[in-house]
Design a protein around this motif. Sequence first.
Motif, PDB file in Angstrom:
ATOM      1  N   CYS A  96       0.850  -1.176   0.000  1.00 59.18           N
ATOM      2  CA  CYS A  96       0.000   0.000   0.000  1.00 59.18           C
ATOM      3  C   CYS A  96       0.894   1.237   0.000  1.00 59.18           C
ATOM      4  CB  CYS A  96      -0.956   0.009   1.190  1.00 59.18           C
ATOM      5  SG  CYS A  96      -0.191   0.139   2.820  1.00 59.18           S
ATOM      6  N   ALA A  97       0.337   2.335  -0.477  1.00 61.15           N
ATOM      7  CA  ALA A  97       1.128   3.543  -0.633  1.00 61.15           C
ATOM      8  C   ALA A  97       0.222   4.766  -0.628  1.00 61.15           C
ATOM      9  CB  ALA A  97       1.926   3.482  -1.940  1.00 61.15           C
ATOM     10  N   ALA A  98       0.848   5.928  -0.402  1.00 61.87           N
ATOM     11  CA  ALA A  98       0.112   7.186  -0.398  1.00 61.87           C
ATOM     12  C   ALA A  98       0.866   8.220  -1.217  1.00 61.87           C
ATOM     13  CB  ALA A  98      -0.094   7.683   1.033  1.00 61.87           C
ATOM     14  N   ALA A  99       0.120   9.086  -1.893  1.00 65.72           N
ATOM     15  CA  ALA A  99       0.713  10.106  -2.768  1.00 65.72           C
ATOM     16  C   ALA A  99       0.070  11.458  -2.509  1.00 65.72           C
ATOM     17  CB  ALA A  99       0.518   9.721  -4.231  1.00 65.72           C
ATOM     18  N   LYS A 100       0.814  12.543  -2.781  1.00 66.77           N
ATOM     19  CA  LYS A 100       0.276  13.882  -2.623  1.00 66.77           C
ATOM     20  C   LYS A 100      -0.675  14.240  -3.753  1.00 66.77           C
ATOM     21  CE  LYS A 100       4.065  15.865   0.062  1.00 66.77           C
ATOM     22  NZ  LYS A 100       5.045  16.974   0.161  1.00 66.77           N
ATOM     23  N   GLU A 101      -0.444  13.693  -4.924  1.00 66.93           N
ATOM     24  CA  GLU A 101      -1.279  14.022  -6.067  1.00 66.93           C
ATOM     25  C   GLU A 101      -2.720  13.558  -5.840  1.00 66.93           C
ATOM     26  OE1 GLU A 101       2.836  14.271  -7.238  1.00 66.93           O
ATOM     27  OE2 GLU A 101       1.690  12.724  -6.177  1.00 66.93           O
ATOM     28  N   HIS A 102      -3.634  14.283  -6.436  1.00 69.39           N
ATOM     29  CA  HIS A 102      -5.041  13.912  -6.314  1.00 69.39           C
ATOM     30  C   HIS A 102      -5.387  12.704  -7.180  1.00 69.39           C
ATOM     31  CE1 HIS A 102      -6.596  17.208  -3.829  1.00 69.39           C
ATOM     32  NE2 HIS A 102      -5.597  17.892  -4.326  1.00 69.39           N
ATOM     33  N   VAL A 103      -4.629  12.491  -8.216  1.00 66.10           N
ATOM     34  CA  VAL A 103      -4.774  11.301  -9.045  1.00 66.10           C
ATOM     35  C   VAL A 103      -3.370  10.773  -9.301  1.00 66.10           C
ATOM     36  CG1 VAL A 103      -5.494  10.352 -11.253  1.00 66.10           C
ATOM     37  CG2 VAL A 103      -6.899  12.097 -10.131  1.00 66.10           C
ATOM     38  N   ALA A 104      -3.083   9.592  -8.862  1.00 65.44           N
ATOM     39  CA  ALA A 104      -1.750   9.022  -9.008  1.00 65.44           C
ATOM     40  C   ALA A 104      -1.878   7.545  -9.328  1.00 65.44           C
ATOM     41  CB  ALA A 104      -0.941   9.230  -7.737  1.00 65.44           C
ATOM     42  N   LYS A 105      -1.077   7.110 -10.322  1.00 68.24           N
ATOM     43  CA  LYS A 105      -1.146   5.708 -10.736  1.00 68.24           C
ATOM     44  C   LYS A 105       0.217   5.093 -10.986  1.00 68.24           C
ATOM     45  CE  LYS A 105      -4.300   4.452 -13.615  1.00 68.24           C
ATOM     46  NZ  LYS A 105      -5.210   4.334 -14.781  1.00 68.24           N
ATOM     47  N   THR A 106       1.273   5.868 -10.863  1.00 68.60           N
ATOM     48  CA  THR A 106       2.602   5.318 -11.062  1.00 68.60           C
ATOM     49  C   THR A 106       3.345   5.278  -9.740  1.00 68.60           C
ATOM     50  OG1 THR A 106       3.615   7.442 -11.554  1.00 68.60           O
ATOM     51  CG2 THR A 106       2.695   6.211 -13.406  1.00 68.60           C
ATOM     52  N   ALA A 107       4.239   4.305  -9.599  1.00 67.12           N
ATOM     53  CA  ALA A 107       4.941   4.125  -8.333  1.00 67.12           C
ATOM     54  C   ALA A 107       5.730   5.362  -7.934  1.00 67.12           C
ATOM     55  CB  ALA A 107       5.853   2.906  -8.429  1.00 67.12           C
ATOM     56  N   ARG A 108       6.296   6.073  -8.912  1.00 64.47           N
ATOM     57  CA  ARG A 108       7.137   7.217  -8.568  1.00 64.47           C
ATOM     58  C   ARG A 108       6.329   8.373  -7.993  1.00 64.47           C
ATOM     59  NH1 ARG A 108       9.012   9.079 -14.649  1.00 64.47           N
ATOM     60  NH2 ARG A 108       6.937   9.536 -15.496  1.00 64.47           N
ATOM     61  N   GLU A 109       5.002   8.380  -8.190  1.00 68.33           N
ATOM     62  CA  GLU A 109       4.168   9.448  -7.630  1.00 68.33           C
ATOM     63  C   GLU A 109       3.852   9.210  -6.161  1.00 68.33           C
ATOM     64  OE1 GLU A 109       1.217   8.841 -10.903  1.00 68.33           O
ATOM     65  OE2 GLU A 109       1.198  11.028 -10.957  1.00 68.33           O
ATOM     66  N   PHE A 110       4.073   7.999  -5.677  1.00 69.34           N
ATOM     67  CA  PHE A 110       3.767   7.652  -4.297  1.00 69.34           C
ATOM     68  C   PHE A 110       5.044   7.747  -3.465  1.00 69.34           C
ATOM     69  CE2 PHE A 110      -0.600   6.027  -4.417  1.00 69.34           C
ATOM     70  CZ  PHE A 110      -0.814   5.985  -5.786  1.00 69.34           C
ATOM     71  N   ASN A 111       4.974   8.453  -2.352  1.00 74.57           N
ATOM     72  CA  ASN A 111       6.188   8.675  -1.571  1.00 74.57           C
ATOM     73  C   ASN A 111       6.130   8.096  -0.163  1.00 74.57           C
ATOM     74  OD1 ASN A 111       4.298  10.483  -0.672  1.00 74.57           O
ATOM     75  ND2 ASN A 111       5.670  12.235  -0.603  1.00 74.57           N
ATOM     76  N   VAL A 112       5.050   7.409   0.172  1.00 72.60           N
ATOM     77  CA  VAL A 112       4.974   6.698   1.446  1.00 72.60           C
ATOM     78  C   VAL A 112       4.537   5.273   1.135  1.00 72.60           C
ATOM     79  CG1 VAL A 112       3.960   6.591   3.749  1.00 72.60           C
ATOM     80  CG2 VAL A 112       4.363   8.817   2.669  1.00 72.60           C
ATOM     81  N   TRP A 113       5.278   4.303   1.652  1.00 75.01           N
ATOM     82  CA  TRP A 113       5.032   2.902   1.319  1.00 75.01           C
ATOM     83  C   TRP A 113       4.978   2.036   2.566  1.00 75.01           C
ATOM     84  CZ3 TRP A 113       4.248   1.109  -3.659  1.00 75.01           C
ATOM     85  CH2 TRP A 113       4.510   2.014  -4.682  1.00 75.01           C
ATOM     86  N   GLY A 114       4.154   0.998   2.490  1.00 74.83           N
ATOM     87  CA  GLY A 114       4.168  -0.020   3.513  1.00 74.83           C
ATOM     88  C   GLY A 114       5.254  -1.041   3.230  1.00 74.83           C
ATOM     89  N   GLN A 115       5.373  -2.025   4.106  1.00 77.59           N
ATOM     90  CA  GLN A 115       6.447  -3.009   3.997  1.00 77.59           C
ATOM     91  C   GLN A 115       6.092  -4.161   3.072  1.00 77.59           C
ATOM     92  OE1 GLN A 115       4.211  -3.003   6.358  1.00 77.59           O
ATOM     93  NE2 GLN A 115       3.647  -5.146   6.687  1.00 77.59           N
ATOM     94  N   GLY A 116       4.826  -4.290   2.711  1.00 75.38           N
ATOM     95  CA  GLY A 116       4.405  -5.342   1.796  1.00 75.38           C
ATOM     96  C   GLY A 116       3.847  -6.557   2.521  1.00 75.38           C
ATOM     97  N   THR A 117       2.917  -7.218   1.861  1.00 77.22           N
ATOM     98  CA  THR A 117       2.348  -8.452   2.385  1.00 77.22           C
ATOM     99  C   THR A 117       2.211  -9.454   1.235  1.00 77.22           C
ATOM    100  OG1 THR A 117       0.514  -9.405   3.683  1.00 77.22           O
ATOM    101  CG2 THR A 117      -0.068  -7.690   2.094  1.00 77.22           C
ATOM    102  N   GLN A 118       2.604 -10.687   1.492  1.00 76.40           N
ATOM    103  CA  GLN A 118       2.622 -11.701   0.444  1.00 76.40           C
ATOM    104  C   GLN A 118       1.230 -12.278   0.217  1.00 76.40           C
ATOM    105  OE1 GLN A 118       5.431 -13.018  -1.432  1.00 76.40           O
ATOM    106  NE2 GLN A 118       3.731 -13.909  -2.600  1.00 76.40           N
ATOM    107  N   VAL A 119       0.864 -12.362  -1.047  1.00 76.44           N
ATOM    108  CA  VAL A 119      -0.362 -13.052  -1.449  1.00 76.44           C
ATOM    109  C   VAL A 119       0.036 -14.184  -2.390  1.00 76.44           C
ATOM    110  CG1 VAL A 119      -2.502 -12.886  -2.762  1.00 76.44           C
ATOM    111  CG2 VAL A 119      -1.855 -11.050  -1.180  1.00 76.44           C
TER     112      VAL A 119
END
Length: 123
Positions: A96-119
């Motif tokens: 999961c991730a969070a971005a400042k942009e109001h519409v964001a779809k690329t990884a580079r636009e997101f600047n806060v990330w979780g550690q990940g969970t395996q599915v």
Amino acid sequence: QVQLVESGGGLVQAGGSLRLSCAASERTVSRNTMGWFRQEPGREREFVAGIRWSGSWTDYAESVKDRFTISLDSARNTWYLQMNSLKDDDSAIYYCAAAKEHVAKTAREFNVWGQGTQVTVSS
């Protein structure tokens, strides 16, 4: 510093369902888009779904449309990814991730990330 913690991953049979959760340590101040990405070994991280904090916008990767649903509980600073009709191809680490942009779809636009969970989806 905002921290994101995912949960809900695991092993599921093809056709089954899982719900991922992403809890933020605080309101992601000035971050307007929340998203989910996934990554398989040796491949780039890919956009899965996004939602605006207001809930007025959502978007999905073509590969998950009509099977996955992103939602947000602003009171809990938490967003979710409901995954139904899971397929082998959905196996990956989900972030999961969070971005400042109001519409964001690329990884580079997101600047806060979780550690990940395996599915892992087994056939």
